[in-house]
Each structure stands twice: as C-alpha cells, then as structure tokens.
Design a protein around this motif. Structure first.
Motif, PDB file in Angstrom:
ATOM      1  N   UNK A  50     -17.017  -3.046   5.625  1.00 47.23           N
ATOM      2  CA  UNK A  50     -16.493  -3.913   6.674  1.00 47.23           C
ATOM      3  C   UNK A  50     -15.350  -4.760   6.148  1.00 47.23           C
ATOM      4  N   UNK A  51     -14.907  -4.472   4.946  1.00 48.66           N
ATOM      5  CA  UNK A  51     -13.790  -5.188   4.352  1.00 48.66           C
ATOM      6  C   UNK A  51     -12.585  -4.266   4.243  1.00 48.66           C
ATOM      7  N   UNK A  52     -11.402  -4.771   4.571  1.00 48.52           N
ATOM      8  CA  UNK A  52     -10.203  -3.955   4.346  1.00 48.52           C
ATOM      9  C   UNK A  52     -10.037  -3.681   2.858  1.00 48.52           C
ATOM     10  N   UNK A  53      -9.535  -2.516   2.547  1.00 46.60           N
ATOM     11  CA  UNK A  53      -9.184  -2.214   1.171  1.00 46.60           C
ATOM     12  C   UNK A  53      -7.659  -2.230   1.066  1.00 46.60           C
ATOM     13  N   UNK A  54      -7.161  -2.863   0.010  1.00 44.14           N
ATOM     14  CA  UNK A  54      -5.736  -2.998  -0.200  1.00 44.14           C
ATOM     15  C   UNK A  54      -5.315  -1.987  -1.254  1.00 44.14           C
ATOM     16  N   UNK A  55      -4.399  -1.116  -0.895  1.00 38.28           N
ATOM     17  CA  UNK A  55      -3.994  -0.006  -1.748  1.00 38.28           C
ATOM     18  C   UNK A  55      -2.664  -0.291  -2.450  1.00 38.28           C
ATOM     19  N   UNK A  56      -2.545   0.245  -3.663  1.00 40.55           N
ATOM     20  CA  UNK A  56      -1.251   0.297  -4.319  1.00 40.55           C
ATOM     21  C   UNK A  56      -0.455   1.481  -3.810  1.00 40.55           C
ATOM     22  N   UNK A  57       0.754   1.631  -4.317  1.00 44.65           N
ATOM     23  CA  UNK A  57       1.607   2.729  -3.857  1.00 44.65           C
ATOM     24  C   UNK A  57       1.400   4.008  -4.658  1.00 44.65           C
ATOM     25  N   UNK A  58       0.451   3.996  -5.578  1.00 46.89           N
ATOM     26  CA  UNK A  58       0.028   5.235  -6.195  1.00 46.89           C
ATOM     27  C   UNK A  58       0.795   5.641  -7.434  1.00 46.89           C
ATOM     28  N   UNK A  59       0.169   6.530  -8.196  1.00 49.86           N
ATOM     29  CA  UNK A  59       0.811   7.226  -9.308  1.00 49.86           C
ATOM     30  C   UNK A  59       0.796   8.707  -8.968  1.00 49.86           C
ATOM     31  N   UNK A  60       1.969   9.305  -8.970  1.00 50.82           N
ATOM     32  CA  UNK A  60       2.030  10.761  -8.756  1.00 50.82           C
ATOM     33  C   UNK A  60       1.801  11.431 -10.089  1.00 50.82           C
ATOM     34  N   UNK A  61       0.705  12.161 -10.226  1.00 47.86           N
ATOM     35  CA  UNK A  61       0.366  12.853 -11.467  1.00 47.86           C
ATOM     36  C   UNK A  61       0.694  14.337 -11.315  1.00 47.86           C
TER      37      UNK A  61
END
Lengths: 113, 115
Positions: free
Chosen positions: B101-112
């Motif tokens: 029930x909590x928003x999750x805050x995402x980073x912009x990622x690592x392209x592997x």
C-alpha cells in the motif's frame, strides 16, 4: 498464479481527449492496485494507488477506478497532452501479502496534436 | 524532490564475470528493492530488503545473486557469474514503509549488457 493483462496495442489519441487504459487481473484479488508511468529508458514513476474498498481515486487530471467484481481497473487521463505520451503500468500487490509488486506489461499511450 | 540514484547507467560485461550494480535509495526510506526488465518485457520483482536482511525474493533471484547494504546509504546487487540472459535493465526502488500500500520510488536503472 496471478495474471495481469493490459492492452499490448498502443493507444493513440488526440490532444484534449480523455485516454482510458485498462488493467484486468485473474486468479487473485489484490488489496491494492497501483499505476505507474514509464518513459523510454527511465524507471517507473508512481502515479496513483487505489485500495480494494475504494471505487475511485483522483489526482489532478488522473482518475483510477477499481472494480473488484469485474477484476478490472481503469486509468483515465482527461484533457490529454502530448507530454502524457508514455507507457502506463498497472501493478498489483502479491498474493499472500508482502511488499512485492507484480507489474503488467504496460500500455503505450501516444497523444497527438 | 528526493530521488533514487543508480550507477552506472550502462554496464557492459563479459559472460562469466562478476558485476555489482549500485543504488542510493531515498534517505528516509527503510525498504529497498531490485527489479529487472528484459527489453520489451514487463518489470519483474527480484528481491526486497529490510533491516539488513532479505525479506522476500523471487525465483529469478538464485544463488548467483546477492544484495548488500554496505553502509548507511548504498544498496548493491551483485551477480556472481553473469549469463547472457542476465542482460536487462535493473531498477532499484525504495519505500518509506513495507507493504504494497506504499508507493515505490524507482531509480532510472542500470542497463546491463552481457557479451
């Protein structure tokens, strides 16, 4: 196992119109449903969360509905703008609780001038 | 607005090599996650982490994967011996509290990219 379906086909609409995106789920009754926006090469960005006992939630031009009988959520963007063009992801909490999110494949929205 | 930061943005590695992906979650968040997204596919949960231990993991998160919070700010994902099928975008996320029930805050990622 739980299954989430979003329209895989892109949705093209004209600026100023209302975009409506669909999220259907089966084999599960989530307590919470979240919508995220994802731009190319970026991470998902949280938009709205709706609980199973809420029928509708609004935030500015966004509206989400949650129909637990139909097992469906609708996501609406009113007065759409080209800047709304992105992929929109539906995410559900996992069966059995916990904090894992299960995402749909997303629907790509393109708002044209 | 505070954000989750991930480094590097792109990592190219030879198959069989070890790789470490790094994340700095939002400072007052207590729950941390890793997800991955293979090109053209959906975002998939890998692992969640709280209070210095794994709280949940998926079938994807096998013995080749490990996570660590080596200090008060960083959160890392290590893949011990990379395979071609590990090529994907890896997203770190954080939330204030547990539960979906909590928003999750995402980073912009690592392209592997595994060669």
């Amino acid at each position: 196992s739980q299954k989430i379906e979003q329209n895989s086909e892109a949705l093209n609409i004209q600026e100023g119109k209302t975009a409506t995106l669909t999220c259907n789920y089966t084999n599960y009754s989530p307590a919470y449903l979240q919508w995220y926006r994802q731009d190319p090469g970026r991470g998902p960005v949280f938009l709205l969360l709706i609980r199973e006992n809420e029928k509708e939630k609004r935030k500015e031009r966004l509206k989400v509905t949650f129909d637990t009988t139909l097992k469906q959520s609708l996501f609406h963007i009113t007065a759409s703008q080209p800047a709304d063009s992105a992929t929109y992801l539906c995410a559900l909490d996992a069966a059995g609780g916990g904090n894992k999110l299960t995402f749909g494949t997303g629907t790509q929205l393109k708002v044209e001038l | 607005e505070p954000e989750v930061t991930q480094t590097p943005s792109h990592q190219v590695t030879q198959m069989g090599q070890e790789v470490i992906l790094r994340c700095v979650p939002i400072s007052n968040h207590l729950y941390f996650y890793w997800y991955r997204q293979i090109l053209g596919q959906k975002v998939e949960f890998l692992v969640s982490f709280y209070n210095n231990e794994i709280s949940e993991k998926s079938e994807i998160f096998d013995d080749q994967f490990s996570v660590e919070r080596p200090d008060g700010s960083n959160f890392t994902l290590k893949i011990r011996s990379t395979k071609l099928e590990d090529s994907a975008m890896y997203f770190c996320a954080s939330s204030v509290r547990e539960h979906s029930n909590q928003p999750q805050h995402f980073g912009d990622g690592t392209r592997l990219s595994i060669l």
